[in-house]
Design a protein around this motif. Structure first.
Motif, PDB file in Angstrom:
ATOM      1  N   PHE A  42      30.182 -25.047 -13.041  1.00  0.00           N
ATOM      2  CA  PHE A  42      29.583 -24.181 -14.057  1.00  0.00           C
ATOM      3  C   PHE A  42      28.170 -24.665 -14.381  1.00  0.00           C
ATOM      4  O   PHE A  42      27.937 -25.862 -14.521  1.00  0.00           O
ATOM      5  CB  PHE A  42      30.444 -24.180 -15.326  1.00  0.00           C
ATOM      6  N   LEU A  48      23.622 -17.166 -16.537  1.00  0.00           N
ATOM      7  CA  LEU A  48      24.323 -17.305 -15.248  1.00  0.00           C
ATOM      8  C   LEU A  48      25.808 -17.381 -15.566  1.00  0.00           C
ATOM      9  O   LEU A  48      26.354 -18.461 -15.761  1.00  0.00           O
ATOM     10  CB  LEU A  48      23.855 -18.558 -14.506  1.00  0.00           C
ATOM     11  N   ILE A  49      26.456 -16.238 -15.640  1.00  0.00           N
ATOM     12  CA  ILE A  49      27.792 -16.210 -16.223  1.00  0.00           C
ATOM     13  C   ILE A  49      28.887 -16.695 -15.283  1.00  0.00           C
ATOM     14  O   ILE A  49      29.977 -17.016 -15.730  1.00  0.00           O
ATOM     15  CB  ILE A  49      28.153 -14.810 -16.753  1.00  0.00           C
ATOM     16  N   LEU A  50      28.609 -16.706 -13.987  1.00  0.00           N
ATOM     17  CA  LEU A  50      29.670 -17.055 -13.045  1.00  0.00           C
ATOM     18  C   LEU A  50      29.555 -18.498 -12.562  1.00  0.00           C
ATOM     19  O   LEU A  50      28.446 -18.988 -12.326  1.00  0.00           O
ATOM     20  CB  LEU A  50      29.633 -16.118 -11.830  1.00  0.00           C
ATOM     21  N   PRO A  51      30.705 -19.161 -12.396  1.00  0.00           N
ATOM     22  CA  PRO A  51      30.677 -20.486 -11.774  1.00  0.00           C
ATOM     23  C   PRO A  51      30.339 -20.357 -10.294  1.00  0.00           C
ATOM     24  O   PRO A  51      30.438 -19.273  -9.725  1.00  0.00           O
ATOM     25  CB  PRO A  51      32.104 -20.996 -11.961  1.00  0.00           C
ATOM     26  N   ARG A  52      29.925 -21.475  -9.683  1.00  0.00           N
ATOM     27  CA  ARG A  52      29.582 -21.460  -8.256  1.00  0.00           C
ATOM     28  C   ARG A  52      30.635 -22.219  -7.466  1.00  0.00           C
ATOM     29  O   ARG A  52      30.921 -23.383  -7.777  1.00  0.00           O
ATOM     30  CB  ARG A  52      28.231 -22.150  -8.049  1.00  0.00           C
ATOM     31  N   LEU A  90      35.989 -26.713 -12.462  1.00  0.00           N
ATOM     32  CA  LEU A  90      37.371 -26.211 -12.365  1.00  0.00           C
ATOM     33  C   LEU A  90      37.806 -26.488 -10.929  1.00  0.00           C
ATOM     34  O   LEU A  90      37.203 -25.969  -9.980  1.00  0.00           O
ATOM     35  CB  LEU A  90      37.402 -24.711 -12.676  1.00  0.00           C
ATOM     36  N   ALA A 212      33.984 -14.510  -8.155  1.00  0.00           N
ATOM     37  CA  ALA A 212      33.792 -14.574  -9.610  1.00  0.00           C
ATOM     38  C   ALA A 212      34.735 -15.624 -10.196  1.00  0.00           C
ATOM     39  O   ALA A 212      34.339 -16.766 -10.391  1.00  0.00           O
ATOM     40  CB  ALA A 212      33.990 -13.214 -10.256  1.00  0.00           C
ATOM     41  N   CYS A 213      36.025 -15.276 -10.404  1.00  0.00           N
ATOM     42  CA  CYS A 213      36.888 -16.205 -11.157  1.00  0.00           C
ATOM     43  C   CYS A 213      37.215 -17.478 -10.378  1.00  0.00           C
ATOM     44  O   CYS A 213      37.321 -18.552 -10.954  1.00  0.00           O
ATOM     45  CB  CYS A 213      38.165 -15.499 -11.606  1.00  0.00           C
TER      46      CYS A 213
ATOM     47  N   TYR B  29      45.423 -17.360 -15.299  1.00  0.00           N
ATOM     48  CA  TYR B  29      44.870 -17.965 -16.520  1.00  0.00           C
ATOM     49  C   TYR B  29      45.942 -18.698 -17.312  1.00  0.00           C
ATOM     50  O   TYR B  29      45.639 -19.584 -18.102  1.00  0.00           O
ATOM     51  CB  TYR B  29      44.128 -16.910 -17.356  1.00  0.00           C
ATOM     52  N   ILE B  59      31.227  -8.490  -5.495  1.00  0.00           N
ATOM     53  CA  ILE B  59      30.760  -9.175  -6.702  1.00  0.00           C
ATOM     54  C   ILE B  59      29.259  -9.456  -6.585  1.00  0.00           C
ATOM     55  O   ILE B  59      28.787  -9.882  -5.534  1.00  0.00           O
ATOM     56  CB  ILE B  59      31.471 -10.550  -6.845  1.00  0.00           C
ATOM     57  N   GLU B  61      26.206 -11.235  -9.261  1.00  0.00           N
ATOM     58  CA  GLU B  61      25.824 -11.682 -10.594  1.00  0.00           C
ATOM     59  C   GLU B  61      24.465 -11.078 -10.941  1.00  0.00           C
ATOM     60  O   GLU B  61      23.595 -10.970 -10.081  1.00  0.00           O
ATOM     61  CB  GLU B  61      25.736 -13.204 -10.642  1.00  0.00           C
ATOM     62  N   MET B  66      27.533  -9.255 -14.656  1.00  0.00           N
ATOM     63  CA  MET B  66      27.909  -9.190 -13.239  1.00  0.00           C
ATOM     64  C   MET B  66      28.233  -7.743 -12.879  1.00  0.00           C
ATOM     65  O   MET B  66      28.494  -6.916 -13.749  1.00  0.00           O
ATOM     66  CB  MET B  66      29.130 -10.070 -12.964  1.00  0.00           C
ATOM     67  N   PHE B 267      35.869 -15.430 -16.760  1.00  0.00           N
ATOM     68  CA  PHE B 267      35.327 -16.074 -15.552  1.00  0.00           C
ATOM     69  C   PHE B 267      34.371 -17.205 -15.942  1.00  0.00           C
ATOM     70  O   PHE B 267      34.303 -18.226 -15.275  1.00  0.00           O
ATOM     71  CB  PHE B 267      34.574 -15.069 -14.675  1.00  0.00           C
ATOM     72  N   THR B 268      33.623 -16.975 -17.005  1.00  0.00           N
ATOM     73  CA  THR B 268      32.667 -17.975 -17.468  1.00  0.00           C
ATOM     74  C   THR B 268      33.391 -19.138 -18.125  1.00  0.00           C
ATOM     75  O   THR B 268      32.953 -20.282 -18.043  1.00  0.00           O
ATOM     76  CB  THR B 268      31.695 -17.337 -18.496  1.00  0.00           C
TER      77      THR B 268
END
Lengths: 252, 299
Positions: A42, A48-52, A90, A212-213, B29, B59, B61, B66, B267-268
């Motif tokens: 993160f 930058l809302i999404l983790p990589r 994560l 994304a998730c 989750y 997807i 961003e 997104m 997701f964040t």
């Protein structure tokens, strides 16, 4: 069991142009992680809302090692992080490479697909032949030499080792074994898969997709897979993969 | 302090649920959070048969948000009834089933199959921008929306929520039409039609070229739409669009929402739902709000 932690960064150095080597303290995750799994990192930046998703290069002694390329805004944030700061992680995500009773392993890494093959090479038992391909001068070759029986190097521009791609090199050296493992650009994976078919050798490929998730909830990162009856469906790279047998993948 | 809310006779311990499509049916989750703490789980869209979804990339961003073009990939209602309802029923939370279809017949088919199923509320998805037949096409014309709601309502044995698209000129016209057709509640907003271009490769990032935008950047649009709809209809509204924390949720409640959904924020931060619940409680405590209903629609 996946965990979310804030890990202390122990080092984060540029080891080649735009390629960084980050070590993070992560006691539990490092114990749990399998070769070929990845972590969601993160950025901590609101926009930058999404983790990589970043592959795990090494996991041992309570430390996770990530060797990543600075390719966009997210990895740019990581590249600027300093020793002593903490990073939200994560992990471990995905399935990792399948450990089979194969005895002669062919390990193929291309470009930024090289790092996850290091932990794999360490953990496999038997004869290990490693093929590393890069556009120009590659990364981590010296470290692979510690764990592999043979390490072959290919570069597109001939600046290091064989001039050409990894599959050309494998043909030239007639590399054989009873299991191929590959991570790299999709086009490379496709050609490695064709080589595996020619040699009638099983092959595992680690795939990549925009994600994304990272845990299988959003169904964003799919790849087309065919089952034993030949029926095609989209599978999740993050949960069903990232490792698939190349014979299952519908190459496009 | 009372945080419980009610939608069409279904009582929820708090006003927080999940936005359909961001949370699957809770298993993933559930590895991080206690699903018992959620007011309800709104599951990913369920169709009459398995849907394959759209090709990747799905997807992209964008700044503060997104885009997705998943296209409602799902294993179908039979699979859902067999696997996901028993899983969710292990938890003390309500189940809201998002229903999708390519045609009126398909929506009706799902609702018929869900008759007698152990779920609490249905959410009719006539607002997904990522399917070429059905989806949003049904939810952007008032007459079409009213007709399909009326038809589906005939077969529904649970209260029917209708999910609204923001991709319309006047969302209140659709909202009123849905209520005329028999909608028991409304939820909004679905994602905003959007596009991202990779200027280096000179092509759209998403394989389908356009997709639905979500995340913090769409929140002010969503708040405005919830506010407008709540002033025009007399059914409960579930507000969503960029909610990441308690303050965001309070904003929607003050705009008139009875419940709120946390979507992309999962997701964040996989703990986003729990943080939203705790944030609402912290706000109520700090500002002496004894009952969440006291601030609903206060603006």
């Amino acid at each position: 069991m996946k965990k979310i932690i804030y890990g202390e960064i122990l080092s984060n150095d540029e080891i080649s142009t735009n390629i960084f080597d980050m070590k993070v303290k992560a006691e539990d995750i490092s114990k749990e992680a399998k070769a070929g799994q990845f972590a969601q990192l993160f950025t901590g930046k609101g926009e930058l809302i999404l983790p990589r998703p970043i592959s795990i290069c090494e996991a041992e002694n309570g430390i996770l090692r990530f060797v990543y390329m600075k390719v966009g805004k997210g990895t740019d944030v990581f590249s600027k992080m300093k020793k002593g700061e903490s990073i939200k992680i994560l992990a471990p995500c995905g399935n990792g490479f399948y450990m089979t009773d194969a005895k002669e392993h062919i390990i193929v890494g291309g470009g930024i697909g090289i790092p996850p093959m290091l932990e794999l090479t360490k953990r496999l038992k038997g004869k290990k032949t490693v093929i590393l391909g890069s556009r120009s001068k590659g990364i981590l070759a010296e470290e692979f030499k510690k764990y592999a029986d043979e390490v072959y190097i290919a570069s597109d521009d001939g600046s290091e080792g064989f001039k050409g791609n990894v599959v050309d090199l494998m043909r030239e050296k007639n590399i054989t074994g009873d299991m191929i493992y590959a991570c790299g650009p999709k086009i490379m994976l496709k050609f490695v898969s064709m080589y595996a078919d020619e040699k009638n050798t099983e092959c595992q490929v680690s795939m990549e997709e925009r994600m994304a998730c990272g845990i299988g909830a959003c169904v964003g990162c799919v790849v087309k897979i065919k089952d034993s009856k030949g029926e095609e469906s989209y599978k999740k790279v993050c949960k069903d993969g990232p490792v698939f047998y190349s014979s299952e993948v519908v190459w496009e | 302090m009372n945080t419980s809310v009610e939608i069409c006779g279904v009582k929820m311990k708090n006003p927080v649920t999940t936005a359909s499509g961001t949370f699957a049916s809770g298993r993933e989750y559930g590895e991080f959070i206690d699903l018992n703490r959620l007011g309800a789980v709104t599951v990913k869209g369920v169709a009459s048969k398995a849907w394959s979804g759209n090709p990747a990339p799905r997807i992209a961003e964008v700044y503060g948000g997104m885009l997705n073009s998943v296209g409602l990939q799902n294993p179908g209602v039979d699979w859902f009834i067999e696997n996901d309802i028993p899983f969710l029923r292990e938890y003390d939370t309500k189940i809201i089933v998002n229903v999708c279809g390519h045609s009126e017949e398909e929506y009706v088919d799902v609702v018929k199959k869900l008759r007698g199923a152990d779920v609490d509320l249905l959410e009719l998805n006539i607002s997904c921008p990522n399917v070429s037949e059905g989806g949003m096409a049904f939810g952007t014309d008032p007459k079409t929306a009213e007709n399909i709601v009326r038809e589906v309502k005939k077969y529904a044995d649970k209260p029917l929520i209708v999910k609204l698209s923001p991709n319309v000129t006047d969302i209140t016209a659709i909202a009123k039409a849905d209520v005329n057709g028999g909608a028991d509640a409304l939820s909004l907003i679905n994602t905003v039609n959007a596009m991202k271009i990779d200027i280096y490769r000179r092509k759209a990032v998403l394989s389908r070229k356009t997709g639905g935008m979500s995340g913090p950047a769409v929140k002010p649009i969503a708040v405005r739409m919830v506010y407008e709809v709540c002033n025009q209809v007399n059914v409960p509204v579930i507000g969503m669009g960029g909610i990441s924390n308690g303050e965001d949720a309070i904003e929607f409640i003050m705009a008139g929402a009875t419940m709120v959904s946390v979507g992309t924020a999962n997701f964040t931060d996989p703990f986003a739902t729990i943080k939203t619940i705790e944030g609402i409680e912290a706000y109520m405590k700090k500002y002496n709000v004894n009952d969440i209903r006291d601030i609903r629609g206060i603006v």
